[in-house]
Design an enzyme around this catalytic site. Structure first.
Site, PDB file in Angstrom:
ATOM      1  N   SER A   1       0.836  -1.194   0.000  1.00  0.00           N
ATOM      2  CA  SER A   1       0.000   0.000   0.000  1.00  0.00           C
ATOM      3  C   SER A   1       0.876   1.251   0.000  1.00  0.00           C
ATOM      4  O   SER A   1       1.634   1.473  -0.937  1.00  0.00           O
ATOM      5  CB  SER A   1      -0.969  -0.047   1.189  1.00  0.00           C
ATOM      6  OG  SER A   1      -2.013   0.883   1.033  1.00  0.00           O
TER       7      SER A   1
ATOM      8  N   GLU B   1      -9.178  -5.776  -4.123  1.00  0.00           N
ATOM      9  CA  GLU B   1      -8.586  -4.649  -3.400  1.00  0.00           C
ATOM     10  C   GLU B   1      -9.645  -3.677  -2.879  1.00  0.00           C
ATOM     11  O   GLU B   1      -9.513  -3.116  -1.800  1.00  0.00           O
ATOM     12  CB  GLU B   1      -7.633  -3.892  -4.328  1.00  0.00           C
ATOM     13  CG  GLU B   1      -6.393  -4.650  -4.742  1.00  0.00           C
ATOM     14  CD  GLU B   1      -5.305  -4.625  -3.690  1.00  0.00           C
ATOM     15  OE1 GLU B   1      -5.492  -3.988  -2.635  1.00  0.00           O
ATOM     16  OE2 GLU B   1      -4.261  -5.260  -3.937  1.00  0.00           O
TER      17      GLU B   1
ATOM     18  N   HIS C   1      -7.552  -5.833   0.080  1.00  0.00           N
ATOM     19  CA  HIS C   1      -6.356  -5.034   0.317  1.00  0.00           C
ATOM     20  C   HIS C   1      -5.727  -5.518   1.627  1.00  0.00           C
ATOM     21  O   HIS C   1      -6.414  -5.637   2.632  1.00  0.00           O
ATOM     22  CB  HIS C   1      -6.757  -3.557   0.416  1.00  0.00           C
ATOM     23  CG  HIS C   1      -5.619  -2.602   0.377  1.00  0.00           C
ATOM     24  ND1 HIS C   1      -4.751  -2.512  -0.683  1.00  0.00           N
ATOM     25  CD2 HIS C   1      -5.207  -1.670   1.279  1.00  0.00           C
ATOM     26  CE1 HIS C   1      -3.860  -1.566  -0.444  1.00  0.00           C
ATOM     27  NE2 HIS C   1      -4.111  -1.041   0.745  1.00  0.00           N
TER      28      HIS C   1
END
Length: 535
Positions: A224, A336, A431
């Protein structure tokens, strides 16, 4: 590796651990760094030594707030590196857990936070093992090198030296201001977190050999915001030569989507406006503000074009081939965007169609063609998919741009849906979902938003075998620049993949598999040309 073979391998390893170590044969004596001697402590696995809370720079407080990291003061005697240093100023999780601050044994917060940690399987300082350095995610606003999911015992057991570290976050790590730019010898301000990372890399270059690591074989990896920073560092001339390879999980130099980078002047104007609103007229006023107030009240800007660490929009850097010549392994997860379903009103067929212009602007028709929906159920199911796909497209650009420089480049698509506890939202391959598998730490608490079940996954032999597979790919890449290895499903280089293919990582079988469709790829190609325009 077949799952049967993987399960057998794990069973044998568990039997060896159950027998107990005869003696901790790893680094038993204090290790000499350039700042002084440090003593480690046995890790959670036999043969692993961990060194916690080693300062890699001076405390960034007082006049050192918003300055590049400065040299740490040397110490005499032996420093006990047996406790994590405090993490940088950040908010606790609130209604969700912040794995860096909310655990029972979290080390607390302080502006004095520039510490790193080392896990090593070495018995001597002469082994020249590959080194991996982790950059945590957290939207540029939270995280720490002490988070339990990133503990390095399992990766170290596979033959690498693992380093985690703290970097400044929020406005203390990412804020440009004209006064800061004026005082800088580089006439730059804003990317202090990237400077912390670069200082960590320099510490590794100067010290890691004593821990059994090879300073000439360093891989940075992150997820990320940490992955986006890795993209920035691959593009940064200041970081040139400090690492050999980079892994970016769910983030690239454009962040998690497709956009130009923010210029320093725009970020400076936002900081001046916020400071004026607080009655802070000078740099001295800003530095006198208590750290928690500075974090809470000043703008958090993320990675910007500062004119030094990032001298130009990185889309231009990568398009022109000016980035650092390093191998890369990059990718994203199949779902995600699943966490975004909790934000805003539920998607309906009408709102999906009516929102196309806001979603895609002049490319609304192409967007609806790439993401068709004819029923309420289809609209609801597809609502978060563009978020996932734009990030996937972003990651492929990273791999392909790096391949054009002649370096090794590998693309993955993590589609495994881990188990979730009953009653908890099932976000699928969300995610952060890949992190427990990368570190082979299935029993560790998760980080937001991929809150899969540590209990269920760590008790499942198939999950354990899959984590062994994924972590082996990462370690192999760190060792040689190629994730492939004995017993692992073949991973084709990105140059060997069709435009709609990726290396799919899944518990039901990893290998070459489907990625984005042609209409989706064309949509994002057009968005990039319209919104970024760097060729």
């Amino acid at each position: 590796m077949s799952f049967a073979a993987g399960i057998l391998r794990i069973a044998l390893a568990s039997a060896m651990l159950a027998a107990g170590p005869a003696a901790h044969a790893a680094l038993g004596k204090p290790v000499k760094t350039r700042s002084g001697l440090v003593s480690g402590t046995p890790g959670k696995l036999p043969g692993i030594t961990v060194f916690k809370g080693i300062p890699f720079a001076a405390a960034p407080v007082g006049d050192l707030r918003w300055k590049p990291p400065q040299p740490v003061k040397a110490w005499s005697g032996v420093r006990a590196a047996d406790k994590f240093g405090k993490v940088c100023i950040q908010p606790p999780g609130g209604n969700r857990m912040n794995a860096a601050t909310d655990m029972p044994d979290s080390p607390g917060m302080s502006e004095d936070c520039l510490f790193l940690n080392v896990w090593t399987p070495a018995r001597t300082g002469k082994e020249k093992l590959p080194v991996m350095i982790w950059l945590y995610g957290g939207a540029y606003g939270e995280g720490g090198g002490s988070a339990p999911f990133s503990e390095g015992d399992q990766l170290a057991k596979k033959g690498v030296v693992l380093v985690t570290f703290n970097y400044r976050v929020g406005s203390l790590g990412f804020m440009a201001h004209p006064a800061l730019t004026a005082e800088s010898p580089h006439k730059a301000s804003g990317n202090y977190a990237l400077m912390d990372a670069i200082e960590t890399f320099r510490w590794v270059r100067n010290n890691i050999a004593a821990f059994g690591g090879d300073p000439n074989n360093v891989t940075i990896f992150g997820e990320s915001a940490g992955a986006a920073m890795n993209g920035g560092l691959v593009g940064s001339p200041v970081a040139k030569g400090l690492f050999k390879r980079a892994i970016a999980e769910s983030g690239g130099w454009m962040g998690l989507g497709i956009a130009k980078m923010i210029p320093r002047e725009v970020a400076e104007a936002a900081a001046v406006k916020a400071a004026d609103g607080l009655g802070l007229k000078s740099l001295a006023d800003l530095r006198a503000l208590p750290a928690q107030e500075a974090f809470a009240k000043l703008p958090r800007q993320g990675m910007i074009v500062d004119g030094w660490v990032i001298p130009e929009d990185l889309s231009v850097t990568f398009a022109k081939g000016r980035q650092n010549p390093v191998d890369v392994l990059v990718g994203s997860n199949g779902e995600e965007g699943s966490f975004t379903a909790a934000f805003g009103p539920p998607m309906t067929l009408a709102s999906w169609k009516e929102g196309a212009a806001k979603r895609w602007g002049t490319l609304a028709d192409a967007g609806l063609a790439a993401y068709p929906a004819t029923t309420e159920a289809e609209a609801k199911a597809i609502a978060s998919v563009p978020f996932s796909d734009a990030l996937a497209w972003n990651m492929r650009q990273f791999a392909e741009r790096q391949a054009k420089t002649g370096k090794n480049a590998w693309l993955y698509y993590f589609t495994h849906q881990p188990p979730y506890d009953p009653g908890k939202p099932n976000l699928g391959a969300a995610h952060t979902a890949e992190i427990p598998y990368v570190f082979n730490n299935l029993a560790a608490p998760r980080t937001f938003p991929g809150q899969s079940s540590p209990t269920l996954s760590s008790a499942d032999p198939r999950e354990m075998a899959f984590a062994d597979q994924v972590s082996s790919y990462w370690v192999n890449f760190a060792r040689t620049g190629n994730p492939n290895g004995a017993g692992l499903p073949e991973w084709p280089a990105v140059t060997k993949l069709a435009p709609t293919e990726a290396m799919v990582l899944d518990i039901d079988g990893s290998g070459r598999g489907p990625w984005l469709t042609k209409p989706k790829i064309e949509l994002y190609n057009q968005m990039y040309q319209r919104d970024v325009g760097a060729n």
